[in-house]
Design an enzyme around this catalytic site. Structure first.
Site, PDB file in Angstrom:
ATOM      1  N   LYS A  22       0.836  -1.208   0.000  1.00  9.26           N
ATOM      2  CA  LYS A  22       0.000   0.000   0.000  1.00  9.26           C
ATOM      3  C   LYS A  22       0.873   1.262   0.000  1.00  9.26           C
ATOM      4  O   LYS A  22       0.656   2.172  -0.790  1.00  9.26           O
ATOM      5  CB  LYS A  22      -0.902  -0.001   1.233  1.00  9.26           C
ATOM      6  CG  LYS A  22      -1.572   1.316   1.504  1.00  9.26           C
ATOM      7  CD  LYS A  22      -2.419   1.298   2.747  1.00  9.26           C
ATOM      8  CE  LYS A  22      -1.705   1.617   4.036  1.00  9.26           C
ATOM      9  NZ  LYS A  22      -1.337   3.035   4.224  1.00  9.26           N
ATOM     10  N   ASN A  23       1.860   1.302   0.877  1.00  6.31           N
ATOM     11  CA  ASN A  23       2.647   2.526   1.019  1.00  6.31           C
ATOM     12  C   ASN A  23       3.603   2.786  -0.144  1.00  6.31           C
ATOM     13  O   ASN A  23       4.152   3.873  -0.263  1.00  6.31           O
ATOM     14  CB  ASN A  23       3.425   2.516   2.340  1.00  6.31           C
ATOM     15  CG  ASN A  23       2.521   2.780   3.523  1.00  6.31           C
ATOM     16  OD1 ASN A  23       1.332   3.052   3.356  1.00  6.31           O
ATOM     17  ND2 ASN A  23       3.077   2.695   4.725  1.00  6.31           N
ATOM     18  N   ARG A  92      -4.774  10.711   4.955  1.00  8.70           N
ATOM     19  CA  ARG A  92      -3.732  11.724   5.062  1.00  8.70           C
ATOM     20  C   ARG A  92      -2.754  11.685   3.891  1.00  8.70           C
ATOM     21  O   ARG A  92      -2.219  12.705   3.477  1.00  8.70           O
ATOM     22  CB  ARG A  92      -2.929  11.518   6.338  1.00  8.70           C
ATOM     23  CG  ARG A  92      -3.681  11.691   7.602  1.00  8.70           C
ATOM     24  CD  ARG A  92      -2.725  11.502   8.745  1.00  8.70           C
ATOM     25  NE  ARG A  92      -1.505  12.244   8.485  1.00  8.70           N
ATOM     26  CZ  ARG A  92      -1.331  13.528   8.716  1.00  8.70           C
ATOM     27  NH1 ARG A  92      -2.294  14.228   9.248  1.00  8.70           N
ATOM     28  NH2 ARG A  92      -0.195  14.125   8.433  1.00  8.70           N
ATOM     29  N   CYS A 116      -4.336  12.884  13.477  1.00 12.62           N
ATOM     30  CA  CYS A 116      -5.005  11.591  13.369  1.00 12.62           C
ATOM     31  C   CYS A 116      -4.777  10.824  14.659  1.00 12.62           C
ATOM     32  O   CYS A 116      -4.086  11.305  15.563  1.00 12.62           O
ATOM     33  CB  CYS A 116      -4.528  10.816  12.154  1.00 12.62           C
ATOM     34  SG  CYS A 116      -2.904  10.134  12.341  1.00 12.62           S
ATOM     35  N   PRO A 122       2.315  16.572  11.506  1.00 10.16           N
ATOM     36  CA  PRO A 122       2.397  17.813  10.728  1.00 10.16           C
ATOM     37  C   PRO A 122       2.976  17.567   9.337  1.00 10.16           C
ATOM     38  O   PRO A 122       3.563  16.514   9.078  1.00 10.16           O
ATOM     39  CB  PRO A 122       3.344  18.689  11.550  1.00 10.16           C
ATOM     40  CG  PRO A 122       4.149  17.736  12.363  1.00 10.16           C
ATOM     41  CD  PRO A 122       3.295  16.525  12.594  1.00 10.16           C
ATOM     42  N   ILE A 123       2.801  18.557   8.448  1.00  9.26           N
ATOM     43  CA  ILE A 123       3.382  18.447   7.104  1.00  9.26           C
ATOM     44  C   ILE A 123       4.290  19.642   6.823  1.00  9.26           C
ATOM     45  O   ILE A 123       4.565  20.000   5.687  1.00  9.26           O
ATOM     46  CB  ILE A 123       2.290  18.350   6.015  1.00  9.26           C
ATOM     47  CG1 ILE A 123       1.228  19.425   6.254  1.00  9.26           C
ATOM     48  CG2 ILE A 123       1.659  16.982   5.949  1.00  9.26           C
ATOM     49  CD1 ILE A 123       0.607  19.886   4.990  1.00  9.26           C
ATOM     50  N   ASP A 124       4.763  20.257   7.930  1.00 11.18           N
ATOM     51  CA  ASP A 124       5.598  21.454   7.798  1.00 11.18           C
ATOM     52  C   ASP A 124       6.836  21.223   6.939  1.00 11.18           C
ATOM     53  O   ASP A 124       7.266  22.098   6.180  1.00 11.18           O
ATOM     54  CB  ASP A 124       6.002  21.971   9.192  1.00 11.18           C
ATOM     55  CG  ASP A 124       6.690  20.897  10.029  1.00 11.18           C
ATOM     56  OD1 ASP A 124       6.206  19.749  10.030  1.00 11.18           O
ATOM     57  OD2 ASP A 124       7.725  21.188  10.653  1.00 11.18           O
ATOM     58  N   LEU A 125       7.406  20.020   7.016  1.00  5.63           N
ATOM     59  CA  LEU A 125       8.646  19.770   6.267  1.00  5.63           C
ATOM     60  C   LEU A 125       8.389  19.707   4.759  1.00  5.63           C
ATOM     61  O   LEU A 125       9.217  20.131   3.954  1.00  5.63           O
ATOM     62  CB  LEU A 125       9.317  18.480   6.758  1.00  5.63           C
ATOM     63  CG  LEU A 125       9.685  18.466   8.248  1.00  5.63           C
ATOM     64  CD1 LEU A 125      10.192  17.102   8.688  1.00  5.63           C
ATOM     65  CD2 LEU A 125      10.731  19.538   8.557  1.00  5.63           C
ATOM     66  N   ASP A 307       5.270   0.753  12.028  1.00  3.23           N
ATOM     67  CA  ASP A 307       4.069   0.070  11.534  1.00  3.23           C
ATOM     68  C   ASP A 307       3.992  -1.391  11.989  1.00  3.23           C
ATOM     69  O   ASP A 307       2.994  -2.063  11.708  1.00  3.23           O
ATOM     70  CB  ASP A 307       4.000   0.145   9.998  1.00  3.23           C
ATOM     71  CG  ASP A 307       3.601   1.524   9.510  1.00  3.23           C
ATOM     72  OD1 ASP A 307       3.238   2.372  10.338  1.00  3.23           O
ATOM     73  OD2 ASP A 307       3.653   1.761   8.278  1.00  3.23           O
ATOM     74  N   LEU A 329       8.500   7.325  16.828  1.00  3.10           N
ATOM     75  CA  LEU A 329       8.064   8.128  15.680  1.00  3.10           C
ATOM     76  C   LEU A 329       6.779   8.903  15.916  1.00  3.10           C
ATOM     77  O   LEU A 329       6.663  10.046  15.496  1.00  3.10           O
ATOM     78  CB  LEU A 329       7.942   7.258  14.433  1.00  3.10           C
ATOM     79  CG  LEU A 329       9.302   7.112  13.788  1.00  3.10           C
ATOM     80  CD1 LEU A 329       9.791   5.705  13.824  1.00  3.10           C
ATOM     81  CD2 LEU A 329       9.288   7.642  12.398  1.00  3.10           C
TER      82      LEU A 329
HETATM   83  C1  UD1 Z   1       4.624   7.022   6.478  1.00  4.00           C
HETATM   84  C2  UD1 Z   1       3.789   5.766   6.297  1.00  4.00           C
HETATM   85  C3  UD1 Z   1       3.310   5.258   7.648  1.00  4.00           C
HETATM   86  C4  UD1 Z   1       4.488   5.068   8.596  1.00  4.00           C
HETATM   87  C5  UD1 Z   1       5.342   6.326   8.663  1.00  4.00           C
HETATM   88  C6  UD1 Z   1       6.626   6.124   9.448  1.00  4.00           C
HETATM   89  C7  UD1 Z   1       2.778   6.084   4.111  1.00  4.00           C
HETATM   90  C8  UD1 Z   1       1.559   6.399   3.344  1.00  4.00           C
HETATM   91  N1  UD1 Z   1       2.663   6.118   5.449  1.00  4.00           N
HETATM   92  O1  UD1 Z   1       3.805   8.020   7.061  1.00  4.00           O
HETATM   93  O2  UD1 Z   1       2.629   4.019   7.445  1.00  4.00           O
HETATM   94  O3  UD1 Z   1       4.002   4.792   9.897  1.00  4.00           O
HETATM   95  O4  UD1 Z   1       5.734   6.738   7.335  1.00  4.00           O
HETATM   96  O5  UD1 Z   1       7.364   5.079   8.929  1.00  4.00           O
HETATM   97  O6  UD1 Z   1       3.819   5.783   3.561  1.00  4.00           O
HETATM   98  N2  UD1 Z   1       6.947  14.872  10.555  1.00  4.00           N
HETATM   99  C9  UD1 Z   1       7.036  16.216  10.851  1.00  4.00           C
HETATM  100  N3  UD1 Z   1       6.836  17.106   9.833  1.00  4.00           N
HETATM  101  C10 UD1 Z   1       6.542  16.724   8.555  1.00  4.00           C
HETATM  102  C11 UD1 Z   1       6.467  15.355   8.266  1.00  4.00           C
HETATM  103  C12 UD1 Z   1       6.669  14.437   9.298  1.00  4.00           C
HETATM  104  O7  UD1 Z   1       7.288  16.594  11.986  1.00  4.00           O
HETATM  105  O8  UD1 Z   1       6.381  17.582   7.691  1.00  4.00           O
HETATM  106  C13 UD1 Z   1       7.160  13.874  11.640  1.00  4.00           C
HETATM  107  C14 UD1 Z   1       5.918  13.017  11.926  1.00  4.00           C
HETATM  108  O9  UD1 Z   1       5.023  13.671  12.815  1.00  4.00           O
HETATM  109  C15 UD1 Z   1       6.522  11.767  12.524  1.00  4.00           C
HETATM  110  C16 UD1 Z   1       7.827  11.632  11.726  1.00  4.00           C
HETATM  111  O10 UD1 Z   1       8.110  12.913  11.189  1.00  4.00           O
HETATM  112  O11 UD1 Z   1       6.838  11.957  13.872  1.00  4.00           O
HETATM  113  C17 UD1 Z   1       7.774  10.626  10.597  1.00  4.00           C
HETATM  114  O12 UD1 Z   1       6.626  10.887   9.809  1.00  4.00           O
HETATM  115  P1  UD1 Z   1       6.546  10.541   8.268  1.00  4.00           P
HETATM  116  O13 UD1 Z   1       7.709   9.695   7.874  1.00  4.00           O
HETATM  117  O14 UD1 Z   1       6.305  11.785   7.501  1.00  4.00           O
HETATM  118  O15 UD1 Z   1       5.240   9.648   8.217  1.00  4.00           O
HETATM  119  P2  UD1 Z   1       4.262   9.536   6.987  1.00  4.00           P
HETATM  120  O16 UD1 Z   1       5.019   9.780   5.751  1.00  4.00           O
HETATM  121  O17 UD1 Z   1       3.036  10.361   7.266  1.00  4.00           O
END
Ligand code: UD1
Length: 422
Positions: A22-23, A92, A116, A122-125, A307, A329
């Site tokens: 899926k991912n 998301r 969630c 967040p998606i700030d990055l 996961d 995480l």
């Molecule tokens: C993806 C996977 C999810 C998995 C996760 C970690 C998909 C669709 N989902 O989620 O199944 O559990 O990786 O392996 O592939 N963060 C920030 N700012 C950002 C982006 C992330 O602070 O802009 C933080 C998140 O809150 C978290 C960490 O970085 O603590 C990792 O998140 P991220 O790798 O982005 O997870 P997803 O890509 O959402």
């Protein structure tokens, strides 16, 4: 709404075929926005999240047609650039369309995904990196409005944290950008690697694939010619079924799996006393004489995946001794703990760390799924519980596990999908 009724103490035996990941599918479907041709993706899992993303692409004007586990996506007809709240709120990962739409059309609106069950997420990055590439970004009425009228420009991006979908988004944006983009501290998950490999074969030169430093040579707006490809096996689905074999003391074989992607999971199972036989694309797990307790810290790939944390917690309830599981995480990824406790598990929580005292006898109960992987931990516990377990809110499971009941039934589990209230 559906729920699963699972009779405990079934003995499992046989073979389970692992579906496509899926991912990996999600970013690869989003990537079709960068194509000039029709793209065929093979080995797609039949799960709700994939259907959601294809629906989002259809809403944007793309044409998507299914043929068994293949889908043909034609994005040449796309005439919309707004990913609306009604879809993004259900998944998301819809944020994955931001980079490719912006790169192709020079503007894009995506509803903010919000928090969630497992944390803020967040998606700030993602946004900071797009700004560095020249995008103007504003948040208005719950939407991210991104514009790059002159196109995106390559630059050096250093991610403060490793982000999987963030890396994928920026890789796709960089694919059509002008010049080179260097991503430092990129995610090395196999799903990100496959995205890079497909792009690399489609006219975007990418150096450093599989490492934390990626150099992407953008095409300066030229759309890509993407050939048919097949999605890699789902390592989390595979890990979950290995835990099903492990917790139930069964011999179980997985086929169509990629053992190389499961290194940390296999190592933990071996530490716990399980023997595994591994070939190029199969894994067989054999029962342990005694399950040993384990220490787990979730981290980015290639370390132990978050996961798989919930499933190993269910398994740890059957280990002889104290297991320690630390979640690094996501701040709130212990929602399964209270449900496992209701089944008789002895687990205590202290911040990001769970202590599991084994071995405990589990008994069937009505339990509620709270997120995708937490739900699978409840299914695993149900396999060995005394009596019957009803797992409610299984729409979470349907988001990510292809034909779960069918696969479990085929190896001997007594499981039924029923409608609530009937
Ligand atoms: C993806 C996977 C999810 C998995 C996760 C970690 C998909 C669709 N989902 O989620 O199944 O559990 O990786 O392996 O592939 N963060 C920030 N700012 C950002 C982006 C992330 O602070 O802009 C933080 C998140 O809150 C978290 C960490 O970085 O603590 C990792 O998140 P991220 O790798 O982005 O997870 P997803 O890509 O959402």
């Amino acid at each position: 709404m559906d729920y699963l009724k699972i009779k405990g103490k079934s003995s499992l035996n046989g073979t389970i075929k692992i579906s496509g990941a899926k991912n990996a599918s999600l970013p690869l479907i989003a990537m079709t926005i960068l194509a000039k041709n029709n793209v065929t993706l093979k080995n797609l899992p039949s799960v709700a999240d994939i259907k959601t993303l294809l629906k989002l692409l259809s809403n944007l004007g793309a044409k998507c047609s299914f043929h068994d586990d293949k889908v043909l996506v034609d994005t040449s007809t796309m005439n919309e650039t707004k990913a609306t709240y009604d879809i993004v709120k259900t998944m998301r990962a819809s944020i994955l369309v931001l980079g490719p739409i912006l790169a192709r059309f020079g503007h894009c609106e995506v509803s903010l995904p919000g928090g969630c069950a497992i944390g803020q997420r967040p998606i700030d990055l993602h946004l900071k990196a797009l700004e560095q590439m020249g995008a103007q970004i504003a948040i208005k009425a719950g939407y991210i409005e991104a514009r790059a009228p002159q196109g995106l420009k390559g630059c050096e991006i250093i991610f403060d944290k490793i982000t999987v979908t963030g890396s994928a988004n920026i890789i796709m944006a960089a694919a059509l950008a002008e010049g080179e983009t260097t991503i430092i501290n990129a995610a090395r998950e196999p799903e990100v690697v496959q995205l890079c490999e497909v792009l690399n074969k489609s006219g975007v030169k990418i150096e450093g694939i599989g490492t934390a430093v990626l150099k992407i040579h953008g095409t300066h707006g030229k759309l890509l010619n993407i050939k048919e490809f097949s999605i890699i096996p789902d390592r989390i689905e595979a890990g979950t079924y290995l835990c099903a074999g492990a917790i139930s003391g069964s011999e179980l074989t997985l086929t169509d799996v990629e053992p190389k992607h499961l290194g940390a999971v296999i190592a933990k199972l071996e530490e716990m006393g399980f023997r595994l036989e591994i070939s190029d694309d199969t894994i067989t797990i054999f029962p342990a004489k005694e399950i040993k307790p384990v220490k787990i810290v979730t981290q980015e790939y290639p370390a132990f995946p978050t996961d798989m944390q919930a499933q190993f917690m269910a398994l740890a309830t059957q280990a002889e001794g104290v297991s320690i599981i630390e979640e690094r995480l996501f701040e709130n990824r212990f929602m399964h703990v209270s449900e496992l406790q209701r089944m008789g598990a002895d687990i205590s929580l202290n911040g990001h760390t769970a202590t599991v005292n084994g071995k405990t006898k589990l008994s069937g109960a009505d339990v509620m799924a709270t997120d995708l992987r937490a739900s699978s931990a409840l299914v695993l516990a149900a396999l060995i519980a005394e009596g019957q377990t009803n797992v409610h809110r299984i729409y979470h499971l349907d988001r990510g596990y292809d034909s779960l009941e069918k696969k479990l039934r085929a190896v001997g589990v007594e499981v039924q999908r029923l409608k609530e209230g009937l």
